[in-house]
Design a protein around this motif. Structure first.
Motif: not given
Length: 127
Positions: A55, A59-61, A102-103, A105-106, A118
Motif C-alpha cells: 500500500y 497507495r491503492d486502498t 498508514t494502511l 489510516e487509509a 504517522q
C-alpha cells in the motif's frame, strides 16, 4: 518373562522405526495451496505487513482490501487496526508499525495510540 520383555522391546523399536520411515520417507505430509485464512497468527501478521508495504508503494486502498480479503476476516479495517495496535504495544519494528499505521489510516481506523507513528511529510523547500 525375560523373553517377553525382549520381544516387547524389539517390537516397540521396530514399530517406531517403521513409523518414522513411513511417516517421513514414504508418505510425508504435503500441504498444497492452503487458504490464507488457515495461516497461524504470526504468518497472518507477516502477510498484513506485506500488504501494508505494498500500500505504501501503490497507495491503492482497493487493492489492499482485495488482498486482505484472502484472510477471510469479517471486518478488515478493524483487523488491520488490531494488528497495528498489537505491534505498537509489543514494541515491534518502527518501519512495520509506520506501514501498518498508514494502511490503517487509509482504511479509516486511526486511533490515538497510532498518531505518534504517522509518517511526517517534510515541508518542501522553495528555491
Amino acid at each position: 518373562m525375560r523373553r517377553f520383555l525382549g520381544s516387547l522391546l524389539v517390537g516397540v523399536v521396530l514399530g517406531v522405526a517403521l513409523g518414522f520411515v513411513m511417516g517421513w520417507g514414504l508418505f510425508p505430509v504435503q500441504y498444497v495451496n492452503g487458504p490464507a485464512a488457515a495461516l497461524d497468527e504470526r504468518y497472518r501478521d507477516d502477510y498484513t505487513i506485506m500488504i501494508a508495504y505494498a500500500y505504501l508503494d501503490e497507495r491503492d486502498t482497493r487493492a489492499a482490501l482485495e488482498r486482505l480479503r484472502l484472510l477471510e476476516t469479517e471486518n478488515i479495517p478493524l483487523y488491520v487496526q488490531t494488528v497495528t495496535e498489537r505491534f505498537i504495544s509489543g514494541s515491534r519494528g518502527i518501519e512495520d508499525i509506520r506501514a501498518l499505521v498508514t494502511l490503517s489510516e487509509a482504511l479509516g481506523r486511526l486511533t490515538p495510540i497510532m498518531e505518534p507513528y504517522q509518517p511526517i511529510d517534510a515541508p518542501s523547500v522553495n528555491q
